[in-house]
Scaffold this motif. Structure first.
Motif, short mmCIF file in Angstrom:
data_model
loop_
_atom_site.label_atom_id
_atom_site.label_comp_id
_atom_site.label_asym_id
_atom_site.label_seq_id
_atom_site.Cartn_x
_atom_site.Cartn_y
_atom_site.Cartn_z
N TYR A 1 0.83 -1.20 0.00
CA TYR A 1 0.00 0.00 0.00
C TYR A 1 0.87 1.25 0.00
CZ TYR A 1 1.25 1.19 4.78
OH TYR A 1 1.95 1.56 5.89
N ALA A 2 0.21 2.42 -0.11
CA ALA A 2 0.89 3.70 0.04
C ALA A 2 -0.05 4.63 0.81
CB ALA A 2 1.22 4.29 -1.33
N ASP A 3 0.54 5.51 1.61
CA ASP A 3 -0.26 6.43 2.42
C ASP A 3 -1.13 7.36 1.58
OD1 ASP A 3 0.60 5.42 4.87
OD2 ASP A 3 2.32 6.78 4.95
N TRP A 4 -0.66 7.70 0.37
CA TRP A 4 -1.37 8.65 -0.50
C TRP A 4 -2.46 7.99 -1.33
CZ3 TRP A 4 -0.56 6.41 -5.08
CH2 TRP A 4 0.63 5.70 -5.27
N CYS A 5 -2.62 6.68 -1.20
CA CYS A 5 -3.52 5.90 -2.07
C CYS A 5 -4.93 5.78 -1.45
CB CYS A 5 -2.87 4.53 -2.28
SG CYS A 5 -3.96 3.21 -2.79
N CYS B 1 -6.26 2.19 -1.04
CA CYS B 1 -5.56 1.52 0.07
C CYS B 1 -6.24 1.82 1.40
CB CYS B 1 -4.10 1.98 0.15
SG CYS B 1 -3.15 1.63 -1.35
N LYS B 2 -6.67 3.08 1.54
CA LYS B 2 -7.36 3.49 2.77
C LYS B 2 -8.69 2.75 2.90
CE LYS B 2 -5.34 8.06 3.39
NZ LYS B 2 -4.55 8.43 2.22
N LYS C 1 1.14 -5.43 6.32
CA LYS C 1 1.06 -4.26 5.44
C LYS C 1 2.48 -3.78 5.13
CE LYS C 1 -2.30 -1.28 6.22
NZ LYS C 1 -3.15 -1.49 5.06
N ASP D 1 4.46 -0.68 3.17
CA ASP D 1 4.41 0.63 2.52
C ASP D 1 5.40 0.62 1.35
OD1 ASP D 1 4.87 3.30 1.77
OD2 ASP D 1 4.39 4.03 3.78
N ASP E 1 6.43 2.94 -0.55
CA ASP E 1 7.36 4.07 -0.58
C ASP E 1 8.54 3.85 0.36
OD1 ASP E 1 5.86 5.48 -2.47
OD2 ASP E 1 4.56 6.34 -0.93
N LYS E 2 8.30 3.14 1.45
CA LYS E 2 9.38 2.90 2.42
C LYS E 2 10.10 1.58 2.14
CE LYS E 2 7.19 5.51 6.11
NZ LYS E 2 5.98 5.40 6.89
#
Length: 99
Positions: free
Chosen positions: A20-24, A27-28, A49, A51, A53-54
């Motif tokens: 997932y990604a926080d900006w998605c 995903c939320k 989960k 991330d 990006d990380k």
């Protein structure tokens, strides 16, 4: 303690990885669905989960191009993968069909 990814997916218990990604947005939307799956299935599944990006190296190793991407592992083997949001019962059926 940070577990090594290989140790996690080598589990006898099916492991569902959520890339997932926080900006998605999708995903939320998927997050509460995964919680419901875990609540219903309990110890019959592990949900992790990641991330993207990380953890870009892990995401690229599994050729994750879009998020969310779900990959199901058991004993280190990839059994199933799909991108996008699935509903709780669909996810439970996927896991049960590969258990």
């Amino acid at each position: 303690m940070k577990l090594n990814f290989k140790t996690i997916i080598d589990s006898e218990v099916p492991v569902l990885i959520d890339f997932y990604a926080d900006w998605c947005g999708p995903c939320k939307a998927l997050a509460p669905i995964l919680k419901q799956v875990k609540d219903e299935m309990g110890d019959a599944i592990k949900i992790i989960k990641i991330d993207v990006d990380k953890n870009q190296s892990t995401a690229s190793k599994f050729q994750v191009r879009g998020v969310p991407t779900l990959i199901l592992f058991k004993k280190g083997e990839q059994l199933w993968r799909q991108s996008g949001v699935l509903q709780k019962n669909d996810l439970i059926n996927v896991v049960k069909s590969h258990s």
